[in-house]
Design a protein around this motif. Structure first.
Motif, PDB file in Angstrom:
ATOM      1  N   UNK A  44       0.826  -1.202   0.000  1.00  0.00           N
ATOM      2  CA  UNK A  44       0.000   0.000   0.000  1.00  0.00           C
ATOM      3  C   UNK A  44       0.859   1.250   0.000  1.00  0.00           C
ATOM      4  N   UNK A  45       0.169   2.400  -0.119  1.00  0.00           N
ATOM      5  CA  UNK A  45       0.893   3.669  -0.140  1.00  0.00           C
ATOM      6  C   UNK A  45       1.620   3.928   1.171  1.00  0.00           C
ATOM      7  N   UNK A  48       6.228   2.488   1.966  1.00  0.00           N
ATOM      8  CA  UNK A  48       7.261   2.896   1.024  1.00  0.00           C
ATOM      9  C   UNK A  48       8.446   1.934   1.017  1.00  0.00           C
ATOM     10  N   UNK A 337      -6.688  -0.348  -8.989  1.00  0.00           N
ATOM     11  CA  UNK A 337      -6.968   0.778  -8.094  1.00  0.00           C
ATOM     12  C   UNK A 337      -5.694   1.318  -7.443  1.00  0.00           C
ATOM     13  N   UNK A 338      -5.543   2.610  -7.463  1.00  0.00           N
ATOM     14  CA  UNK A 338      -4.353   3.228  -6.903  1.00  0.00           C
ATOM     15  C   UNK A 338      -3.405   3.718  -7.998  1.00  0.00           C
ATOM     16  N   UNK A 340      -4.493   4.955 -10.951  1.00  0.00           N
ATOM     17  CA  UNK A 340      -5.236   5.782 -11.902  1.00  0.00           C
ATOM     18  C   UNK A 340      -4.476   7.031 -12.319  1.00  0.00           C
ATOM     19  N   UNK A 341      -3.903   7.704 -11.330  1.00  0.00           N
ATOM     20  CA  UNK A 341      -3.266   8.976 -11.650  1.00  0.00           C
ATOM     21  C   UNK A 341      -1.997   8.772 -12.479  1.00  0.00           C
ATOM     22  N   UNK A 342      -1.228   7.763 -12.114  1.00  0.00           N
ATOM     23  CA  UNK A 342      -0.009   7.459 -12.859  1.00  0.00           C
ATOM     24  C   UNK A 342      -0.334   7.092 -14.306  1.00  0.00           C
ATOM     25  N   UNK A 344      -2.977   7.976 -15.960  1.00  0.00           N
ATOM     26  CA  UNK A 344      -3.452   9.189 -16.630  1.00  0.00           C
ATOM     27  C   UNK A 344      -2.269  10.029 -17.124  1.00  0.00           C
ATOM     28  N   UNK A 347      -0.716   8.349 -20.100  1.00  0.00           N
ATOM     29  CA  UNK A 347      -1.606   8.526 -21.253  1.00  0.00           C
ATOM     30  C   UNK A 347      -1.425   9.932 -21.827  1.00  0.00           C
ATOM     31  N   UNK A 348      -1.398  10.919 -20.938  1.00  0.00           N
ATOM     32  CA  UNK A 348      -1.221  12.307 -21.372  1.00  0.00           C
ATOM     33  C   UNK A 348       0.090  12.486 -22.130  1.00  0.00           C
ATOM     34  N   UNK A 351      -0.387  11.354 -25.576  1.00  0.00           N
ATOM     35  CA  UNK A 351      -1.202  12.357 -26.282  1.00  0.00           C
ATOM     36  C   UNK A 351      -0.360  13.562 -26.674  1.00  0.00           C
ATOM     37  N   UNK A 352       0.444  14.026 -25.728  1.00  0.00           N
ATOM     38  CA  UNK A 352       1.237  15.232 -25.955  1.00  0.00           C
ATOM     39  C   UNK A 352       2.180  15.068 -27.140  1.00  0.00           C
ATOM     40  N   UNK A 356      -1.954   8.443 -31.306  1.00  0.00           N
ATOM     41  CA  UNK A 356      -3.359   8.104 -31.107  1.00  0.00           C
ATOM     42  C   UNK A 356      -3.409   7.143 -29.924  1.00  0.00           C
ATOM     43  N   UNK A 361     -11.465   2.910 -21.400  1.00  0.00           N
ATOM     44  CA  UNK A 361     -12.643   3.736 -21.168  1.00  0.00           C
ATOM     45  C   UNK A 361     -13.287   4.131 -22.476  1.00  0.00           C
TER      46      UNK A 361
END
Lengths: 559, 559
Positions: A44-45, A48, A337-338, A340-342, A344, A347-348, A351-352, A356, A361
């Motif tokens: 878990x978070x 560490x 779960x956990x 998601x942000x990484x 994202x 993925x960005x 995209x940048x 494609x 989702x």
């Protein structure tokens, strides 16, 4: 009234009841113990630096000779990953696994030094083994890795059915469809207890068939002109197979990238669990020799793992794969779960750079591999068990699965939700929780250490990660009791030292004053008092100046 | 061919283009600058110890006198939270905000010392202000906080419409329904550029009306016999209002718990943005004076925040609220990406203690407050802009929103996806990106430090959090060049020291050998060489023994 001790079966989950992963269950009858799975869990978070967690096996200590054997349901690390940590502690025991599961287990053993040789007997759909009071029949269950086996266990109190991870799929890829007839026959033999997996218990409906996913992927392959770079879990053998079949369909060469991905594909290919045409695979360094429209890269890192191939491509750190605007990037597994942000952020980054990007989702190019509510209910209908114990999942999933069982007509008192370390007692008449609890706190693996990292070390890491640390080294003259020279300060993760000269100067002054004041009081110096003073006073001072609380570590040395 | 410089508008996003949060945009015309929003962002996992991030305002340095004013769209921290950090740096500038937004901003200022007095002019739906070349009209937009305002900005190059965060809602709670007529009229005045928020751009369909959410919550309130404990964001004023209305409907008293929740409710109540009947609110310490069926607790912590009320209740650390099996717990807001695992663990804890848990996955008791694809498309249809710039969101959301705009008939070359720090140039004929880039790297806030924590400090924190640290203090005799006594070792977060005596003993031996060997070479000691040797050799030794890499910090002192 005289109470006779009825024969009873004890079911003891050491992990997997309150988390996804860490799966390990004991079945105990008159002291004889059968182990089902030995999985690892994900830190878990609040842990560490920890590599993974493994089930707590304190309960088995002194009972090693009572262990009849270990049955492994399938080759995912959350079901087999703790083997190299646990087996050396309990000694050699007979193990039972399917062909692919065995292959993955043995391959993994190579990564660990000084492991005892494993004694794994191969089983398959229809195999029967007898271990003490338990007779186990294996039956195949669809999942997202081949060779996954459910367990029909005859015990002296009655039949127990353990589903393993599963989904119902009438048009899977790389496997036979679900054999409902076989399942019904198992059910007709009378199930006292159903232990069914709960990962999808909070999801409405039915999991997607792998065929649907295949069609979705086909849509992408059909349109795309440039290279396809697809990431997945290395353990999702069936997804990898789909990507290979589609590449072959559209005349694409396939480069497999990432250590675990390569390893798993190799094992699966050797065992004929993946079919690849001759000439499909190419080395990654050769991808530039083919037109972009003829290239598929299948790689690790769909969860945004820091050192995996996908991340290295996004960060332009990959030796051979340099992203182009014409590339199509596919995230072909769902997000744990956990993460998601990484994911994202990863993925960005694609995209940048103009690629494609397809993600689950946007199209259903993933399937969890786990039965959702409709399938879970159907499993209960088919097995018609007297008692029900939801297994594998977060507590909220177990609770939801228990509610589903009640809706399917199982009486409330015949359903039990048990956490790790609880002892479930099963007789032909009753299922109940014993008062006894078995140790089940997480055992953390960090490097070579198994279980040596405890609360103290973890808390220190957390504190260090928040505001860093601040070591003060002061030399004190034995004669005068005064600080000699200027105290040394070593600090990391607190402030940028080069721009904090004033702060350090002022701190040194205060250190000297604190020590000298203590010395001025005469008599033998109470070093622990001096250290406490330094810790408190310097801590307060630094906080007042920065509103940060680094860990303060004073070292006072008499010279 | 002679090229005359056409008048152009420059749009410079300092934040919010590639993340959710950190919203701040500049509109610049002939050096005059209008600022829209000053929001803070949330630190990523790679930023341990950081409190928040704020937009980089380096570009404004030396241009302070050109700043015409700051327009704040609504009272959420991702739109106003950076004010106390930025205003002291750029000096007093005129600010414009609605009644509630102003109230929240001023209340927050109290938490910061030595802040300049803010000059905030109140605006509302229909207000018009003129700031240099910009004429701004405010129009109300539905969201999940009252007093949210979109901006219709007349500029010398044409009209710019900025949506603020929004959703279309024809049956909201605590607000008027969306005024489509008004929006259409704005659109009919001709929109050169639409800047529309993108948070929901990857979500299909239409956001839920608050009325639907209200009905879902009503279903729960109707059935529940015991206490209701509902957590939300303190900034979701309208959700809090719903919970109050329902409590009053079912004769429940309401206790508000959590500092930010209390503060926001107080502000909203004082400004009449929340309606509460007399006698509804009670103090939390008095909840036991009423029957359980008459109690609602509304509290902070639906994201699993460590110190928030919800977590303290789950961990049995709350002074007055002790969970009972009969309690019903409601998570009434959606999960912020990255918090999924923490929220799951919190949810499990409530389940484990036997409470009934409702979460948005089970019933639609949340609404994101952000327009989804249908609404975003409709906004484009209503405004019929010539140019389109998606704002607010992760890059993948901006890209998706750009695709939606293209589907709505905006020409591809008239749509721009811009990241932070890029300069968008707008003329009546063309939208384009300038070559110039403006500094936009994140500025991290840690305690009193703004921007002083950089890569070095962060990396040190990450290293410290993984395997801890290991300080070696060796005294060297000036005369002999040999180590005097036994070296001191201070280690935290590495191994449990009490159980590692052998390791420490062996390490000390090696330290002495390394230093003495260097001394034996004769001549003046090269201390930096000795330290490097210690760092490398001791590092290797510890790694060989533990497979961990603590940060090694050698201190060698001549005495």
């Amino acid at each position: 009234m005289k109470k006779t001790q009825q024969p009873n079966l004890r079911i003891i989950p050491l992990g997997g009841q309150g988390e996804v992963g860490l799966n390990m269950k004991l079945l105990e009858y008159e002291r004889k113990i059968l182990i089902i799975d030995m999985g690892l869990g994900f830190p878990g978070e609040n842990m560490p630096g920890i590599d993974c967690i493994i089930p707590n096996i304190s309960y088995l200590k002194g009972k090693e000779k009572n262990i009849l054997g270990v049955v492994l349901t399938h080759g995912h690390y959350d079901h087999i990953g703790a083997i190299p940590y646990i087996i050396p502690r309990i000694g050699s025991v007979p193990m039972y696994a399917s062909l692919l599961t065995k292959g993955i287990i043995l391959k993994r053993q190579e990564d660990f030094a000084n492991q005892p040789k494993l004694d794994i007997e191969e089983v398959k759909d229809g195999s029967r083994i007898k271990l003490g009071p338990f007779q186990i029949e294996f039956f195949r269950q669809n999942h997202n890795i081949p060779d996954n086996l459910g367990l029909f266990i005859q015990t002296p109190v009655g039949n127990v059915l353990h589903t393993s991870d599963f989904k119902f799929d009438q048009s899977p890829v790389n496997e036979l469809p679900t054999d409902f007839e076989k399942l019904r026959k198992l059910g007709q033999r009378g199930i006292l207890l159903l232990m069914s997996e709960s990962t999808g218990a909070e999801e409405e409906g039915h999991s997607l068939s792998e065929k649907t996913i295949f069609q979705n992927l086909d849509e992408i392959f059909k349109k795309v002109k440039g290279r396809i770079i697809a990431a997945s879990f290395s353990s999702m053998i069936n997804r990898i197979q789909q990507l290979i079949i589609l590449s072959e369909k559209y005349n694409r060469k396939v480069a497999i990238e990432g250590y675990s991905m390569k390893t798993n594909v190799e094992i699966a290919q050797n065992l004929k669990k993946i079919k690849v045409q001759k000439g499909t695979f190419i080395k990654t360094k050769d991808i530039s020799k083919f037109p972009d429209s003829k290239i598929t890269v299948i790689c690790t890192g769909a969860q945004g793992e820091g050192r995996a191939v996908f991340m290295r491509i996004a960060n332009r750190e990959h030796k051979f794969i340099h992203l182009k605007k014409e590339d199509t990037v596919i995230f072909s597994s769902s997000v744990v779960p956990g993460n998601e942000r990484t994911v994202q952020i990863l993925k960005d980054e694609f995209h940048r750079q103009g690629a494609k990007v397809f993600h689950y989702r946007m199209m259903d190019i993933h399937a969890s591999g786990h039965a959702k509510q409709e399938e879970l209910s159907r499993m209960i209908q088919i097995m018609k068990p007297k008692f029900f114990l939801p297994i594998y999942g977060y507590y909220s999933m177990l609770v939801k699965h228990a509610e589903l069982a009640e809706e399917e007509g199982i009486r409330q008192e015949n359903i039990l939700v048990a956490g790790n370390g609880q002892v479930v007692k099963l007789t032909p008449q009753r299922i109940s929780l014993e008062k006894e609890k078995v140790p089940s706190n997480y055992v953390m693996v960090d490097g070579l250490g198994i279980g040596d990292v405890g609360e103290v070390v973890l808390r220190d890491r957390q504190v260090l990660s928040q505001d860093g640390m601040f070591v003060i080294v002061a030399l004190v003259d034995r004669q005068t009791g005064k600080v000699r020279g200027s105290p040394d300060i070593i600090s990391r993760g607190f402030v940028y030292l080069r721009e904090s000269k004033e702060l350090l100067k002022e701190t040194r002054k205060r250190v000297i004053a604190i020590v000298n004041r203590a010395a001025g009081s005469g008599g033998a110096l109470n070093w622990s008092y001096v250290k406490d003073e330094l810790r408190n006073k310097i801590g307060q001072f630094l906080f007042s100046k920065t509103k940060r609380r680094p860990m303060i570590l004073p070292v006072v040395i008499e010279v």
